[in-house]
Structures are given as structure tokens and as C-alpha cells.
Design an enzyme around this catalytic site. Structure first.
Site, PDB file in Angstrom:
ATOM      1  N   ARG A   1      72.758  42.799  26.812  1.00 32.18           N
ATOM      2  CA  ARG A   1      72.638  42.164  25.485  1.00 32.18           C
ATOM      3  C   ARG A   1      73.979  42.199  24.757  1.00 32.18           C
ATOM      4  NH1 ARG A   1      67.832  41.755  22.889  1.00 32.18           N
ATOM      5  NH2 ARG A   1      68.738  42.366  20.896  1.00 32.18           N
TER       6      ARG A   1
ATOM      7  N   ARG B   1      58.969  52.090  21.975  1.00 30.77           N
ATOM      8  CA  ARG B   1      59.802  52.882  21.079  1.00 30.77           C
ATOM      9  C   ARG B   1      59.485  52.425  19.664  1.00 30.77           C
ATOM     10  NH1 ARG B   1      61.445  57.310  21.789  1.00 30.77           N
ATOM     11  NH2 ARG B   1      63.464  57.152  20.737  1.00 30.77           N
TER      12      ARG B   1
ATOM     13  N   ARG C   1      71.826  53.867  13.241  1.00 33.73           N
ATOM     14  CA  ARG C   1      72.613  52.933  12.429  1.00 33.73           C
ATOM     15  C   ARG C   1      72.168  52.979  10.980  1.00 33.73           C
ATOM     16  NH1 ARG C   1      70.713  47.495  15.784  1.00 33.73           N
ATOM     17  NH2 ARG C   1      68.515  47.995  15.756  1.00 33.73           N
TER      18      ARG C   1
ATOM     19  N   GLU D   1      68.391  54.280  10.135  1.00 31.16           N
ATOM     20  CA  GLU D   1      67.399  53.960  11.172  1.00 31.16           C
ATOM     21  C   GLU D   1      67.309  55.103  12.181  1.00 31.16           C
ATOM     22  OE1 GLU D   1      67.750  49.977  12.802  1.00 31.16           O
ATOM     23  OE2 GLU D   1      67.176  50.727  14.783  1.00 31.16           O
TER      24      GLU D   1
ATOM     25  N   ASP E   1      64.408  38.330  21.350  1.00 34.09           N
ATOM     26  CA  ASP E   1      64.976  38.066  20.030  1.00 34.09           C
ATOM     27  C   ASP E   1      64.135  37.003  19.331  1.00 34.09           C
ATOM     28  OD1 ASP E   1      67.019  39.885  20.256  1.00 34.09           O
ATOM     29  OD2 ASP E   1      68.449  38.441  21.074  1.00 34.09           O
TER      30      ASP E   1
HETATM   31  N1  UDP Z   1      74.019  49.982  22.313  1.00 33.62           N
HETATM   32  C1  UDP Z   1      74.887  51.057  22.404  1.00 33.62           C
HETATM   33  N2  UDP Z   1      75.761  51.292  21.378  1.00 33.62           N
HETATM   34  C2  UDP Z   1      75.798  50.519  20.267  1.00 33.62           C
HETATM   35  C3  UDP Z   1      74.922  49.421  20.166  1.00 33.62           C
HETATM   36  C4  UDP Z   1      74.038  49.180  21.216  1.00 33.62           C
HETATM   37  O1  UDP Z   1      74.861  51.795  23.378  1.00 33.62           O
HETATM   38  O2  UDP Z   1      76.610  50.790  19.367  1.00 33.62           O
HETATM   39  C5  UDP Z   1      73.086  49.724  23.444  1.00 33.62           C
HETATM   40  C6  UDP Z   1      71.763  50.486  23.267  1.00 33.62           C
HETATM   41  O3  UDP Z   1      71.298  50.873  24.548  1.00 33.62           O
HETATM   42  C7  UDP Z   1      70.877  49.410  22.660  1.00 33.62           C
HETATM   43  C8  UDP Z   1      71.358  48.151  23.386  1.00 33.62           C
HETATM   44  O4  UDP Z   1      72.775  48.357  23.520  1.00 33.62           O
HETATM   45  O5  UDP Z   1      69.510  49.679  22.904  1.00 33.62           O
HETATM   46  C9  UDP Z   1      71.081  46.845  22.669  1.00 33.62           C
HETATM   47  O6  UDP Z   1      71.644  46.876  21.372  1.00 33.62           O
HETATM   48  P1  UDP Z   1      71.238  45.800  20.250  1.00 33.62           P
HETATM   49  O7  UDP Z   1      72.141  45.986  19.094  1.00 33.62           O
HETATM   50  O8  UDP Z   1      71.176  44.456  20.898  1.00 33.62           O
HETATM   51  O9  UDP Z   1      69.765  46.283  19.886  1.00 33.62           O
HETATM   52  P2  UDP Z   1      68.729  45.817  18.743  1.00 33.62           P
HETATM   53  O10 UDP Z   1      69.520  45.262  17.599  1.00 33.62           O
HETATM   54  O11 UDP Z   1      67.789  44.864  19.394  1.00 33.62           O
HETATM   55  O12 UDP Z   1      68.065  47.108  18.387  1.00 33.62           O
END
Ligand code: UDP
Length: 386
Positions: A178, A256, A287, A310, A360
């Protein structure tokens, strides 16, 4: 709530259910009943105005619209204008801030180098080369093959472990694909040609999506409250969790969940950006969202700000489900439930919960439009309506 002669029931007032309800009402001219267990429209995309500050907050974490699918863009723009917002994310690691996804600035700051775009690929290849040539079998191997071990250990390992509560080597490689890796200074989180925020917010977008006079929405209503009471030829479009639909007869699918710690802070600008990730394993949140930054066009919006930390959470029944956990065991259970569903007449499951897929927003809309195509053509389950 009139169930008499009902032909279409939508369970869940999120994106998948909303698009289907809208299409059925506007294109087929049929009445649709939509129920939702929550008190609001929009599922996890729901937004509301914080009472004290008037700042629009996303109840379930920041949702940024982005798509490369022309049909989806054409569809959503019927219901809202979009701002030109471009999402940019930063991450904190050991007291320093870096751009995320990993780009040339992340790499140069991390290694204290001044690599040029034409040098970075070779540099990363050398770092990653240490893993060997076998194709990556899991998230850890995939990430190391893309960025090398030091960057993986810093920016991916801790965050992923917190997010999924599993070692990255026990997670599927797709999760990490992703995130792009960039050999330049582009800081946009998404690369899609169409990006932005609904101009008047998600709540207004969903009001509009569900506004057709043939759509009736009833909130605070569980599917169990009306299951079995709809007419035989009523098509149910179900976007709740599939295991819940079957009363967990085969066991529970793993999810999750998240919790958000919200706070109004006495700063006009708290962190300078909408989303700040935290890669340190010792920090329990992944985050921090600062919602006013999702709408820079609305100006400074006062001298206070609303933030939400979060925290990933183990899902227990009754929690909100956010992410399916895509392991082989969960896939096997999903397929068994899908086979059970296929044996039932007049029901289709979809959306992130119903399909058990990490989709998404745009993919969810595309799936709903595809599902409607099937209904309109009278194919699949819809055939048994006749
Ligand atoms: N991820 C990470 N570090 C970051 C951001 C994302 O390791 O700073 C990895 C983590 O495994 C996460 C995945 O990338 O589950 C997808 O991130 P995304 O931001 O796409 O997740 P969402 O916004 O859908 O929660």
C-alpha cells in the site's frame, strides 16, 4: 419502518450500502430500506463538527478520498465537490521527524547523506541485497526487499507491530505494498490523479447520497431486529461482518480495532500537518490526527485545535471492526462463510466488513457499482428475485 412489499434491504449505511441504495432508488425507481446499528450515516467515514471549536472531525480516523478509477470519480462528484487537498504524512522516530511514505528526504535524513535521485536505487539495492534472492513471503521480507533492513527496522517494524499486534513476518506482504517508496522529494501520500476532501465534509456527502425520496434510513437498528421479517423476494445487501451474520457458527473472523483519544488543545496549530505517524515501539499510539489540517481552505479555524491519538486495539466482540487480518486461517474461514452465503437466496454481502477485505473508499465504491451492475442485469443472486 415499512417492511411490507419491500424488495431491497440495505444493511449498513456506509459507502457500499449508500452507493447501492442510491443506485437502486435512482436507477431502478425502487424503494430501499437502509438500516444501521449506529446513530449516523457514513460508516467509518462519518464526520461531525466538534461542538466547542466547530472543527470538522473524522470520528473513525482521517479519511482522504483518492482514486484512479474514472467511473468512481465520475460517480462521487455527482454528490459533492472536492477540495484540492493533498495528503502528506510525516513520521516520528527517535525524536526526529521524517516524511512518510519513505522518500529521498527520509532516506537522506536517516542516513545523513545527500543522495541524488539517480543514486538512490543503487543505494537501496545494496541495502536490500543482503536479504538474498528468494521472493518475499511476508511483510518483513517484502519491506526489507524494498527498502533494506535499517529503514525497515526504523519506520516499518515498530509501527506495524503496534498496528497489527503481530510480528511483520507473520503478516501478508500485500499490506506494505500500500505504501510507495520514492527516490525523489515528492511527499504526497497518494499518487492517484483524483484526490481531495468533500468540500462540505463527509456528513454532507452522505446526507446527499442517501437523500433520494425512495430511500428510507433507520438508524440504531440491528440486522437481527428485522432478520426474517422481510418478504421472501426481498434482496438483502448486507455490509456487516459475515461471521456475525451466521452467528459465529464456524468461529470468529479476526479483526483489528482502534480507539481514539480525542483532545481539544490550546494551539491554533498543534503538529503542522493532518497526520503524524509514530514509529517508536515504546509509544503506544500509531498516529495523531489533527483534523483542521484536512481543510486548509477553511483558514486557521480559531486558536484551538482538535486532535485524536490513534491506538490499535485487539478486537473483541462488540468493538468496531476496522481492519481484516488477512492470514491464511482467516481466508479459509471467510471462504467457508462465503460458501454458506452463496447457498442462501437473495442476499449479497460486501463492503470492508461484508467482504472481509482491506478496501479503500474508492475500491468500496467500485465494488458497489459492480454489484449494482449485476443486480440491474439480473445476474447472480439477483436472478432469484424473479
Ligand atoms: N506502515 C508502517 N509505517 C508507517 C505507515 C504505515 O509500517 O509509518 C505500514 C503498516 O503495516 C500499515 C501499512 O503500512 O498497516 C499500511 O499503512 P496505511 O497508512 O495505508 O494504513 P491505513 O491508513 O489504512 O491505516
Amino acid at each position: 419502518m415499512d417492511l411490507h412489499s419491500l424488495r431491497y434491504l440495505v444493511v449498513g449505511a456506509g459507502l457500499w450500502g449508500g452507493v447501492l441504495a442510491e443506485r437502486i432508488a435512482s436507477q431502478l425507481g425502487e424503494r430501499v430500506l437502509v438500516i444501521d446499528r449506529r446513530s449516523h450515516l457514513g460508516g467509518n467515514c462519518h464526520s461531525y463538527k466538534n461542538a466547542g471549536t466547530g472543527i470538522e472531525c473524522h470520528a473513525y480516523g482521517s479519511h482522504i478520498f483518492h482514486t484512479s478509477i474514472p467511473r468512481v470519480w465520475e460517480y462521487v462528484t455527482k454528490f459533492t465537490e472536492f477540495t484540492p487537498y493533498r495528503h502528506r504524512v510525516f513520521t516520528q522516530y527517535q525524536g526526529r521527524v521524517y516524511p512518510m511514505p519513505i522518500n529521498l528526504l527520509t532516506i537522506n535524513n536517516f542516513y545523513n547523506l545527500n543522495l541524488k535521485p539517480y543514486e538512490v536505487e543503487e543505494f537501496i539495492k545494496n541495502e536490500a541485497g543482503k536479504t538474498g534472492d528468494a521472493p518475499p513471503r511476508n511483510l518483513e521480507e517484502k519491506a526489507v526487499s524494498l527498502i533494506g533492513r535499517p529503514l525497515y527496522e526504523a519506520f516499518i517494524k515498530g509501527y506495524t507491530q503496534k498496528q497489527w499486534e503481530k510480528a511483520p513476518r507473520d503478516l501478508p506482504a500485500e499490506i506494505i505494498t500500500r505504501l510507495p517508496v520514492r527516490g525523489n522529494y515528492v511527499t504526497d501520500y497518494f499518487a492517484d490523479p483524483w484526490q481531495g476532501m468533500p468540500k462540505n465534509g463527509y456528513a454532507a456527502f452522505f446526507e446527499r447520497l442517501f437523500s433520494h425520496p425512495l430511500i428510507e434510513v433507520v438508524c440504531n437498528t440491528e440486522y437481527a431486529d428485522i432478520a426474517g421479517r422481510t418478504p421472501k423476494n426481498c434482496l438483502t445487501l448486507y455490509s456487516g461482518p459475515l461471521d456475525a451474520f451466521f452467528g459465529y457458527t464456524r468461529g470468529a473472523l479476526e479483526w483489528r480495532s482502534l480507539t481514539f483519544e480525542r483532545e481539544v488543545v490550546p494551539y491554533g496549530d498543534y503538529q503542522g500537518t493532518a497526520v503524524m505517524n509514530n514509529a517508536d515501539p515504546a509509544t503506544p499510539y500509531t498516529r495523531v490526527h489533527e483534523f483542521k489540517h484536512l481543510h486548509p481552505e477553511r483558514g486557521p479555524q480559531g486558536d484551538a485545535s482538535v486532535i485524536a491519538r490513534e491506538y490499535p486495539k485487539t478486537f473483541t466482540r462488540g468493538d468496531e471492526a476496522y481492519y481484516p487480518v488477512n492470514t491464511p486461517e482467516n481466508q479459509e474461514l471467510l471462504h467457508a462463510y462465503q460458501a454458506d452465503l452463496a447457498a442462501l437466496p437473495n442476499i449479497i454481502a460486501g463492503g470492508r466488513l461484508g467482504a472481509y477485505r482491506y478496501m479503500d473508499m474508492d475500491k468500496t465504491i467500485a465494488a458497489a457499482l459492480g454489484c449494482f451492475d449485476g443486480i440491474q442485469k439480473g445476474s447472480g443472486h439477483a436472478l432469484s428475485l424473479e
